[in-house]
Design a protein around this motif. Structure first.
Motif, PDB file in Angstrom:
ATOM      1  N   UNK A 187     -29.950  87.468 -26.322  1.00  0.00           N
ATOM      2  CA  UNK A 187     -29.208  88.673 -26.757  1.00  0.00           C
ATOM      3  C   UNK A 187     -29.988  89.870 -26.779  1.00  0.00           C
ATOM      4  N   UNK A 188     -31.224  89.946 -27.006  1.00  0.00           N
ATOM      5  CA  UNK A 188     -31.991  91.269 -26.739  1.00  0.00           C
ATOM      6  C   UNK A 188     -32.148  91.446 -25.377  1.00  0.00           C
ATOM      7  N   UNK A 189     -31.939  90.481 -24.458  1.00  0.00           N
ATOM      8  CA  UNK A 189     -32.036  90.989 -23.073  1.00  0.00           C
ATOM      9  C   UNK A 189     -30.858  91.609 -22.452  1.00  0.00           C
ATOM     10  N   UNK A 190     -29.830  92.051 -23.128  1.00  0.00           N
ATOM     11  CA  UNK A 190     -28.749  92.518 -22.767  1.00  0.00           C
ATOM     12  C   UNK A 190     -29.212  93.811 -21.843  1.00  0.00           C
ATOM     13  N   UNK A 212     -24.583  84.029 -33.848  1.00  0.00           N
ATOM     14  CA  UNK A 212     -25.503  85.198 -33.283  1.00  0.00           C
ATOM     15  C   UNK A 212     -25.193  85.863 -32.473  1.00  0.00           C
ATOM     16  N   UNK A 213     -24.699  85.079 -31.278  1.00  0.00           N
ATOM     17  CA  UNK A 213     -24.358  85.782 -30.058  1.00  0.00           C
ATOM     18  C   UNK A 213     -23.392  86.983 -30.112  1.00  0.00           C
ATOM     19  N   UNK A 214     -22.141  86.593 -30.978  1.00  0.00           N
ATOM     20  CA  UNK A 214     -21.506  87.488 -31.431  1.00  0.00           C
ATOM     21  C   UNK A 214     -21.673  88.523 -32.191  1.00  0.00           C
ATOM     22  N   UNK A 215     -22.610  88.456 -33.170  1.00  0.00           N
ATOM     23  CA  UNK A 215     -23.212  89.418 -33.905  1.00  0.00           C
ATOM     24  C   UNK A 215     -23.957  90.464 -32.992  1.00  0.00           C
TER      25      UNK A 215
END
Length: 295
Positions: A145-148, A255-258
């Motif tokens: 998620x933080x790699x976005x 979590x991914x959606x959040x």
């Protein structure tokens, strides 16, 4: 069918309270110090069911100024040369969590040693997962998620929400996961940072669990697995067993959606802030044009 925003209501409860004005209003009963992706949201929900208000990292989303103070706490922990360092004692933590009786997840888990010392009356719980299963979950949700790729840009334009949140992430990466590579270069993610984070993750997770066990007196510590559910937890905390299933929430998909929703919210807040700053400039420019036109 509910919308993503409805499934993550913390974004609609946002306020801007100064945490430095908080004092302790309820006793700190339990420190749940398992690292992220060890059922921390389920544990927070369990504590709430038992009548213990709980602090999870989503509480920072509800009150972004908390994130700034948590970042100051982590800097005080990891940088002995920092001026005006926080004492990281009971008073400091009461500012952050004086309104709750339990804590789970980051950033509290990173302060495990300090919290155990600050609240000697509190019981301590360590939820343990198989390290490979933990890594698979942590890597595919939190790290991914933080790699976005839009995050470096968003953190530049959103200085009150995602900006402080990623300041916390960077501090944990550098000092807890021992990642030396910077997360970003200008407005682009640095792949080497995330590669090193993944390489170091399992060792850091094992070290965290060993730290909690080492600094906690055995009589205060419960080693817990989520599949054990209510009985050992309630016995340890001296609470009656609830007449309801043990909570199981915050799966990988959630979590991914959040994280995606938080990024979108960061973009919205950043653009709103830019617009607010731009309006006076535009008005001034129009005034100059009109003045010149009337001459």
């Amino acid at each position: 069918m509910s919308t993503a925003r409805e499934r993550h209501p913390e974004l609609d409860r946002t306020r801007n309270d100064d945490p430095r004005q908080r004092t302790r209003t309820v006793p700190m009963e339990v420190l749940s110090l398992g690292y992220s992706r060890t059922g921390t949201m389920s544990m927070a929900a369990a504590f709430e069911t038992l009548g213990i208000p709980s602090y999870h990292w989503v509480k920072m989303v509800e009150n972004p100024p908390d994130t700034v103070l948590w970042a100051e706490a982590l800097e005080s922990k990891f940088d002995p040369t920092k001026q005006n360092r926080m004492a990281l004692d009971r008073g400091d933590f009461d500012h952050l969590m004086g309104h709750v009786g339990a804590c789970t997840d980051q950033p509290a888990a990173v302060m495990a040693e300090e919290l155990v010392a600050a609240y000697p009356e509190a019981k301590v719980i360590l939820v343990e997962r198989d390290v490979d299963k933990w890594y698979e979950s942590f890597s595919s949700t939190v790290i991914a998620g933080f790699e976005n790729p839009v995050i470096p840009f968003v953190t530049k334009i959103d200085r009150t929400f995602l900006g402080p949140m990623f300041r916390l992430f960077d501090l944990a990466s550098k000092h807890y996961f021992h990642v030396q590579e910077k997360r970003e270069s200008w407005c682009m993610n640095n792949p080497a940072h995330f590669e090193q984070l993944r390489r170091n993750a399992k060792a850091a997770y094992r070290a965290h669990n060993e730290l909690v066990k080492r600094v906690t007196p055995p009589e205060r510590l419960l080693l817990f697995k989520l599949e054990q559910e209510w009985n050992p937890l309630c016995k340890f905390l001296g609470k009656p067993v609830p007449n309801c299933p043990f909570p199981r929430i915050n799966d990988a998909e959630s979590v991914t959606e959040k994280i995606s929703l938080y990024i979108a919210e960061g973009i919205r807040r950043g653009l709103v802030d830019i617009a607010k700053k731009a309006v006076p400039i535009v008005m001034l420019a129009l005034s100059v044009v009109l003045w010149q036109w009337r001459k």
